[in-house]
Write an enzyme that holds these catalytic residues in place. Structure first.
Site, PDB file in Angstrom:
ATOM      1  N   HIS A 421      28.584  47.491  -1.166  1.00  0.00           N
ATOM      2  CA  HIS A 421      28.618  48.502  -0.110  1.00  0.00           C
ATOM      3  C   HIS A 421      27.989  47.986   1.181  1.00  0.00           C
ATOM      4  O   HIS A 421      28.500  48.247   2.276  1.00  0.00           O
ATOM      5  CB  HIS A 421      27.898  49.766  -0.567  1.00  0.00           C
ATOM      6  CG  HIS A 421      27.655  50.746   0.538  1.00  0.00           C
ATOM      7  ND1 HIS A 421      26.467  50.779   1.260  1.00  0.00           N
ATOM      8  CD2 HIS A 421      28.443  51.703   1.077  1.00  0.00           C
ATOM      9  CE1 HIS A 421      26.553  51.725   2.178  1.00  0.00           C
ATOM     10  NE2 HIS A 421      27.717  52.297   2.093  1.00  0.00           N
ATOM     11  N   TYR A 429      33.032  48.063   8.318  1.00  0.00           N
ATOM     12  CA  TYR A 429      32.910  49.356   9.009  1.00  0.00           C
ATOM     13  C   TYR A 429      32.268  49.216  10.383  1.00  0.00           C
ATOM     14  O   TYR A 429      32.839  49.617  11.402  1.00  0.00           O
ATOM     15  CB  TYR A 429      32.108  50.311   8.132  1.00  0.00           C
ATOM     16  CG  TYR A 429      31.931  51.697   8.717  1.00  0.00           C
ATOM     17  CD1 TYR A 429      32.953  52.632   8.653  1.00  0.00           C
ATOM     18  CD2 TYR A 429      30.737  52.054   9.343  1.00  0.00           C
ATOM     19  CE1 TYR A 429      32.798  53.898   9.186  1.00  0.00           C
ATOM     20  CE2 TYR A 429      30.576  53.317   9.880  1.00  0.00           C
ATOM     21  CZ  TYR A 429      31.607  54.235   9.801  1.00  0.00           C
ATOM     22  OH  TYR A 429      31.443  55.488  10.345  1.00  0.00           O
ATOM     23  N   HIS A 456      40.300  45.162  -5.170  1.00  0.00           N
ATOM     24  CA  HIS A 456      40.234  45.574  -6.567  1.00  0.00           C
ATOM     25  C   HIS A 456      41.583  45.386  -7.260  1.00  0.00           C
ATOM     26  O   HIS A 456      41.643  44.881  -8.401  1.00  0.00           O
ATOM     27  CB  HIS A 456      39.807  47.048  -6.663  1.00  0.00           C
ATOM     28  CG  HIS A 456      38.332  47.255  -6.563  1.00  0.00           C
ATOM     29  ND1 HIS A 456      37.671  47.297  -5.359  1.00  0.00           N
ATOM     30  CD2 HIS A 456      37.382  47.433  -7.513  1.00  0.00           C
ATOM     31  CE1 HIS A 456      36.388  47.503  -5.563  1.00  0.00           C
ATOM     32  NE2 HIS A 456      36.176  47.588  -6.867  1.00  0.00           N
TER      33      HIS A 456
END
Length: 544
Positions: A421, A429, A456
């Site tokens: 993250h 981001y 993924h």
């Protein structure tokens, strides 16, 4: 006489309220003496006192439980959000710096609050396992593993007439392991040399060159070419060319993704520093030392720093426990697939696609899917990363947060895997917002979801050997919807229940569909498949 006179008035007052029938049963004289009513009143007062004490104890118990729950929540919040309140002053206490080093740190370190702060802290489960109530849950999972082992031995003894201790599934899953080791060594050595050399050459030429833009484009192009060919194409080619089994594929492909992310972070953190030193006309060394880069490649983080908080010593006993737990989780997953998955999917894969069978399959796959989810979290994010952190004396062990308490999927995405993250937040981001001047926050979030979903699905497609974008659809459809619907303003236990229900159902869908497709690919092979055949799910058209 004194007792009778003293007891007379009390008995008369009590004869109307306590014992109104005392004159009718012939014992009123005896009760009027005061000898009998006094013990009766004392017993009543004693009972009332006991009842009041009992109520008081119950109230104190409830208050104590509420206080305990509040203190535990505050303790968890302080563990999770400790880094937000710590700045450079804490770093200085952990690392005594000279004035020259402090000056360099002010130049090279991003402003406080603008980047991830690393501090010394333990993993959350290490703290929770010190509570006996939490550790009992850990013991329950160990007991379940023991029951899996015994049930397998009993079934094998009944079917075969002997105790069978064969781990053929593990042997198959980790097949061709020497090739995996050789390929990984080539990947790691290339990552160790190429990005560092490119950065060093560019940093030495850039400040004094009259063609800074040209040198930057050249170095960037070489880096992208290296990541695309050496780290991107070659490991994938080795996996597909040699038909590596799933576990061996996961090792190489996950390492491929990890090294690409590491190299990007190293370049991304050091390029702005070189440019800032060039503008300030200082003579400080812009490129980190080679040993710092080596440490970063092994450190359990994807965010590069020249220095990290370090623990004073290595607890080798702790390292051995973590690796033994990883091995235990590996055998745990083996028994889950042998006892819960393989018998079910072998029979289902020989049937035509049927909605009724699919629904039953999904709900039967929830239990193994959830167990695999817990094992993957515990084995990798807790045991594996903590073992390497301990060997490297890496101080910041916040690899995850209390994702199990999430009442929104937005919070779950942030707390499930903090290591990944952080990389997505700072390098996808925030960089996207920087390039768009903070005008498209929704688009930035969409880009993050897309990158995560594509990576993924790429990992699963290469490792399983077929393209079946179930996880991609769950990410981009349900994941995006849940991220906005189940947002951070959703509080309360009911939202935690909804989050867990959706998570359990999603795991059942993943295990069911990917397992069905795996067996369909093997039981219904196509000799010369076309491009459309490769994209079409085999489980939808496979005939028994």
């Amino acid at each position: 006489m004194v007792n009778e006179g003293a007891g007379g008035p009390r008995s008369r007052r009590g004869s109307h309220k306590v014992v109104p029938s005392s004159d009718q049963d012939g014992t009123g004289a005896d009760r009027a003496t005061g000898e009998v009513p006094c013990p009766s009143n004392g017993e009543t007062e004693s009972l009332n006192k006991k009842s009041a004490d009992h109520n008081k104890i119950q109230m104190n118990r409830q208050n104590l439980m509420r206080q305990f729950d509040t203190q535990v929540n505050e303790f968890m919040d302080s563990l999770i959000e400790e880094s937000a309140s710590l700045g450079s002053s804490h770093v200085s206490t952990v690392f005594p710096l000279s004035e020259k080093e402090k000056s360099k740190l002010r130049v090279t370190q991003p402003p406080q609050g603008q980047s991830k702060q690393f501090v010394i802290r333990r993993s959350l489960l290490d703290d929770l396992f010190e509570v006996n109530h939490i550790r009992t849950i850990y013991h329950m999972f160990i007991a379940l593993l023991i029951l899996f082992i015994f049930s397998t031995l009993v079934v094998d003894f009944i079917d075969e007439g002997r105790l069978v201790l064969e781990f053929d599934l593990l042997v198959y899953a980790f097949g061709q392991f020497p090739l995996v080791v050789v390929t990984w060594m080539c990947m790691f050595l290339s990552t160790l040399v190429v990005p560092y050399v490119l950065l060093s050459v560019w940093a030495n030429v850039y400040p004094t060159s009259n063609h800074q833009g040209l040198w930057t484009v050249l170095a960037g192009s070489l880096l992208l070419l290296y990541q695309g060919l050496c780290l991107g194409f070659l490991p994938t080619y080795v996996v597909l060319k040699n038909g590596l089994p799933p576990a061996s594929c996961f090792i190489l492909i996950l390492e491929q993704v990890r090294l690409i992310m590491k190299a990007h972070s190293f370049i991304r953190e050091n390029v702005p520093r070189v440019r800032s030193l060039e503008r300030s006309k200082t003579n400080s060394v812009a490129v980190p030392q080679f040993t710092q880069y080596i440490y970063f490649l092994f450190a359990p983080t994807l965010i590069y720093r020249d220095n990290y908080p370090r623990n004073p010593c290595i607890r080798w006993g702790y390292v051995a426990i973590q690796f033994s737990q990883v091995l235990g989780c590996l055998f745990y997953a083996y028994y889950i697939f042998v006892r819960l998955c393989i018998p079910q999917f072998r029979s289902i894969s020989m049937q035509l696609f049927d909605l009724r069978a699919m629904v039953l399959c999904v709900f039967n796959s929830i239990l193994p899917g959830v167990l695999v989810l817990f094992l993957a979290f515990f084995a990798f994010l807790h045991c594996w990363l903590n073992a390497f952190a301990e060997m490297l004396r890496f101080g910041d062990r916040m690899f995850y947060k209390d994702w199990w308490n999430s009442t929104s999927f937005a919070n779950y995405y942030r707390t499930w895997n903090v290591v990944v993250h952080d990389w997505l937040y700072y390098y996808v981001y925030r960089d996207f917002l920087w390039m768009t001047q903070k005008r498209f926050r929704a688009a930035a979030m969409l880009v993050v979801f897309t990158v995560s979903a594509v990576v993924h699905e790429y990992v699963l497609a290469i490792c399983f050997g077929f393209f079946y974008p179930v996880l991609f659809c769950l990410f981009m459809c349900f994941g995006m919807v849940f991220n906005f619907v189940l947002h951070d303003r959703r509080k309360g236990p009911i939202w935690n229940v909804i989050m867990w229900t959706a998570l359990f159902l999603g795991q059942g869908v993943l295990i069911c569909l990917y397992s069905q497709e795996w067996y369909a690919q093997r039981f219904c092979p196509i000799q010369e498949p076309s491009f459309i055949d490769l994209l079409k799910p085999r489980s939808w058209t496979c005939s028994p």
